[in-house]
Write a protein that holds these residues in place. Structure first.
Motif, PDB file in Angstrom:
ATOM      1  N   ASP A  62      60.852  -7.519 128.217  1.00 29.18           N
ATOM      2  CA  ASP A  62      61.295  -6.522 128.403  1.00 29.18           C
ATOM      3  C   ASP A  62      61.067  -5.085 127.393  1.00 29.18           C
ATOM      4  OD1 ASP A  62      63.964  -6.087 126.897  1.00 29.18           O
ATOM      5  OD2 ASP A  62      63.415  -8.561 127.040  1.00 29.18           O
ATOM      6  N   ASP A  63      61.572  -4.108 128.378  1.00 28.71           N
ATOM      7  CA  ASP A  63      60.842  -2.901 127.699  1.00 28.71           C
ATOM      8  C   ASP A  63      62.374  -2.426 127.070  1.00 28.71           C
ATOM      9  OD1 ASP A  63      58.746  -1.531 129.146  1.00 28.71           O
ATOM     10  OD2 ASP A  63      59.630  -2.621 130.587  1.00 28.71           O
ATOM     11  N   LEU A  64      63.996  -2.494 126.729  1.00 26.49           N
ATOM     12  CA  LEU A  64      64.701  -2.794 126.329  1.00 26.49           C
ATOM     13  C   LEU A  64      65.051  -3.064 124.584  1.00 26.49           C
ATOM     14  CD1 LEU A  64      66.481  -1.213 128.903  1.00 26.49           C
ATOM     15  CD2 LEU A  64      64.825  -0.412 127.956  1.00 26.49           C
ATOM     16  N   PHE A  65      64.406  -3.830 124.440  1.00 30.20           N
ATOM     17  CA  PHE A  65      64.907  -4.494 123.316  1.00 30.20           C
ATOM     18  C   PHE A  65      64.512  -3.791 122.287  1.00 30.20           C
ATOM     19  CE2 PHE A  65      63.652  -7.228 119.529  1.00 30.20           C
ATOM     20  CZ  PHE A  65      64.687  -8.031 119.420  1.00 30.20           C
ATOM     21  N   LEU A  66      63.973  -2.777 121.738  1.00 29.85           N
ATOM     22  CA  LEU A  66      63.682  -1.546 120.848  1.00 29.85           C
ATOM     23  C   LEU A  66      63.847  -0.216 121.953  1.00 29.85           C
ATOM     24  CD1 LEU A  66      59.975  -3.411 119.178  1.00 29.85           C
ATOM     25  CD2 LEU A  66      62.774  -4.030 118.616  1.00 29.85           C
ATOM     26  N   ARG A  67      64.919  -0.160 121.753  1.00 25.84           N
ATOM     27  CA  ARG A  67      65.121   1.157 122.269  1.00 25.84           C
ATOM     28  C   ARG A  67      66.089   2.305 121.240  1.00 25.84           C
ATOM     29  NH1 ARG A  67      68.697  -3.055 123.135  1.00 25.84           N
ATOM     30  NH2 ARG A  67      70.860  -2.812 122.507  1.00 25.84           N
ATOM     31  N   ASN A  68      66.158   1.627 120.475  1.00 25.41           N
ATOM     32  CA  ASN A  68      66.650   3.244 119.447  1.00 25.41           C
ATOM     33  C   ASN A  68      67.481   2.759 117.929  1.00 25.41           C
ATOM     34  OD1 ASN A  68      69.231   1.659 119.470  1.00 25.41           O
ATOM     35  ND2 ASN A  68      70.069   2.351 121.134  1.00 25.41           N
ATOM     36  N   ARG A  69      67.581   2.595 116.710  1.00 24.26           N
ATOM     37  CA  ARG A  69      67.551   2.695 115.340  1.00 24.26           C
ATOM     38  C   ARG A  69      68.059   1.312 115.642  1.00 24.26           C
ATOM     39  NH1 ARG A  69      65.684   6.222 111.384  1.00 24.26           N
ATOM     40  NH2 ARG A  69      67.186   4.958 110.072  1.00 24.26           N
ATOM     41  N   SER A  70      69.600   1.699 116.038  1.00 27.38           N
ATOM     42  CA  SER A  70      70.500   0.345 116.194  1.00 27.38           C
ATOM     43  C   SER A  70      69.322  -0.952 116.354  1.00 27.38           C
ATOM     44  CB  SER A  70      71.412   0.271 116.508  1.00 27.38           C
ATOM     45  OG  SER A  70      71.429   0.149 117.910  1.00 27.38           O
ATOM     46  N   VAL A  91      57.432  -1.435 123.715  1.00 27.64           N
ATOM     47  CA  VAL A  91      57.955  -0.390 122.680  1.00 27.64           C
ATOM     48  C   VAL A  91      58.002   1.060 123.107  1.00 27.64           C
ATOM     49  CG1 VAL A  91      56.306   0.251 120.868  1.00 27.64           C
ATOM     50  CG2 VAL A  91      58.913   0.204 120.222  1.00 27.64           C
ATOM     51  N   HIS A  92      58.568   1.964 123.785  1.00 25.50           N
ATOM     52  CA  HIS A  92      58.893   2.785 123.500  1.00 25.50           C
ATOM     53  C   HIS A  92      58.230   3.433 122.900  1.00 25.50           C
ATOM     54  CE1 HIS A  92      58.699   6.783 126.538  1.00 25.50           C
ATOM     55  NE2 HIS A  92      58.973   6.115 127.036  1.00 25.50           N
ATOM     56  N   ALA A  93      58.019   5.098 123.385  1.00 20.71           N
ATOM     57  CA  ALA A  93      57.260   5.943 121.938  1.00 20.71           C
ATOM     58  C   ALA A  93      58.616   6.737 121.640  1.00 20.71           C
ATOM     59  CB  ALA A  93      56.014   7.010 122.080  1.00 20.71           C
ATOM     60  N   LEU A  94      59.360   7.065 122.930  1.00 21.65           N
ATOM     61  CA  LEU A  94      60.330   7.750 122.277  1.00 21.65           C
ATOM     62  C   LEU A  94      61.730   6.907 121.771  1.00 21.65           C
ATOM     63  CD1 LEU A  94      60.917   9.406 125.425  1.00 21.65           C
ATOM     64  CD2 LEU A  94      60.263  10.427 123.542  1.00 21.65           C
ATOM     65  N   SER A  95      61.009   4.939 121.987  1.00 21.39           N
ATOM     66  CA  SER A  95      62.515   4.439 121.035  1.00 21.39           C
ATOM     67  C   SER A  95      62.070   4.377 119.887  1.00 21.39           C
ATOM     68  CB  SER A  95      61.988   2.718 121.477  1.00 21.39           C
ATOM     69  OG  SER A  95      62.859   2.821 123.186  1.00 21.39           O
ATOM     70  N   LEU A  96      61.483   4.729 119.328  1.00 23.45           N
ATOM     71  CA  LEU A  96      60.834   4.625 117.802  1.00 23.45           C
ATOM     72  C   LEU A  96      60.609   6.146 116.781  1.00 23.45           C
ATOM     73  CD1 LEU A  96      58.348   1.343 117.600  1.00 23.45           C
ATOM     74  CD2 LEU A  96      61.317   1.851 116.477  1.00 23.45           C
ATOM     75  N   VAL A  97      60.373   6.997 117.695  1.00 19.70           N
ATOM     76  CA  VAL A  97      59.374   8.938 117.032  1.00 19.70           C
ATOM     77  C   VAL A  97      61.103   8.741 116.138  1.00 19.70           C
ATOM     78  CG1 VAL A  97      61.315  10.566 119.070  1.00 19.70           C
ATOM     79  CG2 VAL A  97      58.715  10.430 117.713  1.00 19.70           C
ATOM     80  N   PHE A 115      53.540  -3.902 122.295  1.00 14.62           N
ATOM     81  CA  PHE A 115      53.042  -2.909 124.256  1.00 14.62           C
ATOM     82  C   PHE A 115      53.870  -1.859 123.681  1.00 14.62           C
ATOM     83  CE2 PHE A 115      53.442  -7.807 123.902  1.00 14.62           C
ATOM     84  CZ  PHE A 115      52.156  -8.250 123.285  1.00 14.62           C
ATOM     85  N   MET A 116      52.419  -0.908 124.239  1.00 16.29           N
ATOM     86  CA  MET A 116      53.312   0.824 124.441  1.00 16.29           C
ATOM     87  C   MET A 116      52.285   1.207 125.730  1.00 16.29           C
ATOM     88  SD  MET A 116      52.891   4.363 122.181  1.00 16.29           S
ATOM     89  CE  MET A 116      54.025   3.713 120.512  1.00 16.29           C
ATOM     90  N   GLY A 117      53.534   1.587 127.040  1.00 16.77           N
ATOM     91  CA  GLY A 117      52.869   1.768 127.836  1.00 16.77           C
ATOM     92  C   GLY A 117      52.720   3.432 127.559  1.00 16.77           C
ATOM     93  N   ILE A 118      51.340   3.190 127.691  1.00 12.21           N
ATOM     94  CA  ILE A 118      50.983   5.150 127.472  1.00 12.21           C
ATOM     95  C   ILE A 118      50.639   5.789 128.311  1.00 12.21           C
ATOM     96  CG2 ILE A 118      49.090   6.355 126.264  1.00 12.21           C
ATOM     97  CD1 ILE A 118      49.011   4.546 124.185  1.00 12.21           C
ATOM     98  N   GLU A 119      50.096   4.437 129.079  1.00 13.86           N
ATOM     99  CA  GLU A 119      49.015   5.638 131.011  1.00 13.86           C
ATOM    100  C   GLU A 119      47.876   6.161 130.865  1.00 13.86           C
ATOM    101  OE1 GLU A 119      50.487   2.714 131.466  1.00 13.86           O
ATOM    102  OE2 GLU A 119      52.846   2.853 131.211  1.00 13.86           O
ATOM    103  N   LEU A 132      57.837   9.386 130.586  1.00 12.85           N
ATOM    104  CA  LEU A 132      58.478  10.965 128.856  1.00 12.85           C
ATOM    105  C   LEU A 132      57.685   9.958 127.696  1.00 12.85           C
ATOM    106  CD1 LEU A 132      61.930   9.989 129.536  1.00 12.85           C
ATOM    107  CD2 LEU A 132      60.798  12.159 130.679  1.00 12.85           C
ATOM    108  N   GLY A 133      57.413  11.752 126.568  1.00 12.52           N
ATOM    109  CA  GLY A 133      56.875  11.415 125.608  1.00 12.52           C
ATOM    110  C   GLY A 133      55.688  11.952 125.096  1.00 12.52           C
ATOM    111  N   THR A 134      55.665  12.667 124.573  1.00 13.73           N
ATOM    112  CA  THR A 134      54.382  13.733 124.158  1.00 13.73           C
ATOM    113  C   THR A 134      53.414  12.894 123.793  1.00 13.73           C
ATOM    114  OG1 THR A 134      55.026  14.076 122.285  1.00 13.73           O
ATOM    115  CG2 THR A 134      55.742  16.063 123.663  1.00 13.73           C
ATOM    116  N   ILE A 135      51.711  13.625 123.819  1.00 17.17           N
ATOM    117  CA  ILE A 135      50.885  12.620 122.805  1.00 17.17           C
ATOM    118  C   ILE A 135      51.452  13.201 121.383  1.00 17.17           C
ATOM    119  CG2 ILE A 135      48.073  12.633 122.621  1.00 17.17           C
ATOM    120  CD1 ILE A 135      49.182  12.131 125.306  1.00 17.17           C
TER     121      ILE A 135
END
Length: 259
Positions: A62-70, A91-97, A115-119, A132-135
């Motif tokens: 799933d996409d939300l295991f790594l969702r923020n710092r905590s 992981v989503h780029a915004l989750s780790l930025v 795995f990152m969904g860049i699309e 969401l998320g910039t290049i």
């Protein structure tokens, strides 16, 4: 990686609203996002290893295991409990930025690949699909992952409605840039590339029906099925971009070959 792997799911629902996805937040207003706690995940991994003691890796689907710092801290605590296994996850780029300083903790608890969904690498297309998320954020997070010795798999999609060859070029160039970063890092980069498929009920599906009144029947795109183990991903529901099938297929193949 040639290892026996078990898979788990640690959350339900999605915080994002991608226009191509059936799990988009706006399509599932009655679905509350639910995330499992640390103890629950540890218990399931323990049960998997008790039943299958030869498991060498855990994949989180799933996409939300790594969702923020905590959640990065939680992942460290969970997998530090199982030093005998590696693990992989989304992981989503915004989750780790905002957690770049914590990526090393993921490496230290045996995270092997993210795995990152860049699309798309086109800002125009990213806006159209509500991605969401910039290049720059993608490049920043990817660099942090790869330089910490964690492998990265990027998901890419070609053939969105009204997409042009210039949009394709931007996506291809982004994939190439990520490969160049990997070549100077400990981590490896690979691609997983798809032709856009309009899923019924999604925002893009509705737009296609409104504009053309037809969704093509499903077939297998034999042209892009040359890669071993990917036949099940190469469904073709029609080309809704502004390019020919030939050009669309060429970019899919060239990007898949990067990884």
């Amino acid at each position: 990686y040639g290892e026996r792997e078990g898979a788990i799911i640690t959350s339900r629902g999605c915080a994002f609203d991608c226009a191509f996805c059936g799990g988009a937040r706006s399509l599932n207003k009655d679905v509350t996002i639910r995330t499992r706690n640390e103890e629950s995940v540890i218990r399931e991994i323990s049960e998997i290893l008790a039943i299958y003691p030869d498991i060498q890796s855990i994949r989180i689907l799933d996409d939300l295991f790594l969702r923020n710092r905590s959640s990065v801290d939680m992942a460290y605590r969970i997998f530090s409990t199982f030093p005998q296994v590696k693990w992989r996850g989304m992981v989503h780029a915004l989750s780790l930025v905002n957690s770049l300083d914590k990526i090393g903790k993921l490496r230290d608890c045996n995270c092997r690949e993210l795995f990152m969904g860049i699309e798309s690498g086109s800002n125009k297309i990213r806006e159209k699909i509500n991605k969401l998320g910039t290049i720059d954020e993608i490049l920043t997070v990817a660099t942090g992952i790869l330089r910490n010795g964690i492998d990265l798999k990027g998901y890419f999609i070609y053939g969105f409605p009204q997409e042009t060859e210039d949009d394709y070029k931007r996506t291809f160039n982004l994939a190439q840039k990520l490969k160049e970063i990997a070549d100077m890092s400990e981590g490896n980069f690979r691609t997983s590339v798809f032709q856009f498929r309009p899923y019924q009920g999604t925002k893009l599906y509705s737009e296609i029906i409104e504009s053309t009144g037809i969704i093509h029947e499903c077939k297998v795109n034999q042209e892009i099925s040359r890669f071993e183990g990917r036949t099940q991903f190469n469904f073709d529901f029609g080309n809704y971009s502004l390019t020919s099938d030939k050009v669309l297929n060429e970019y899919i193949i060239r990007t898949q070959e990067i990884g």
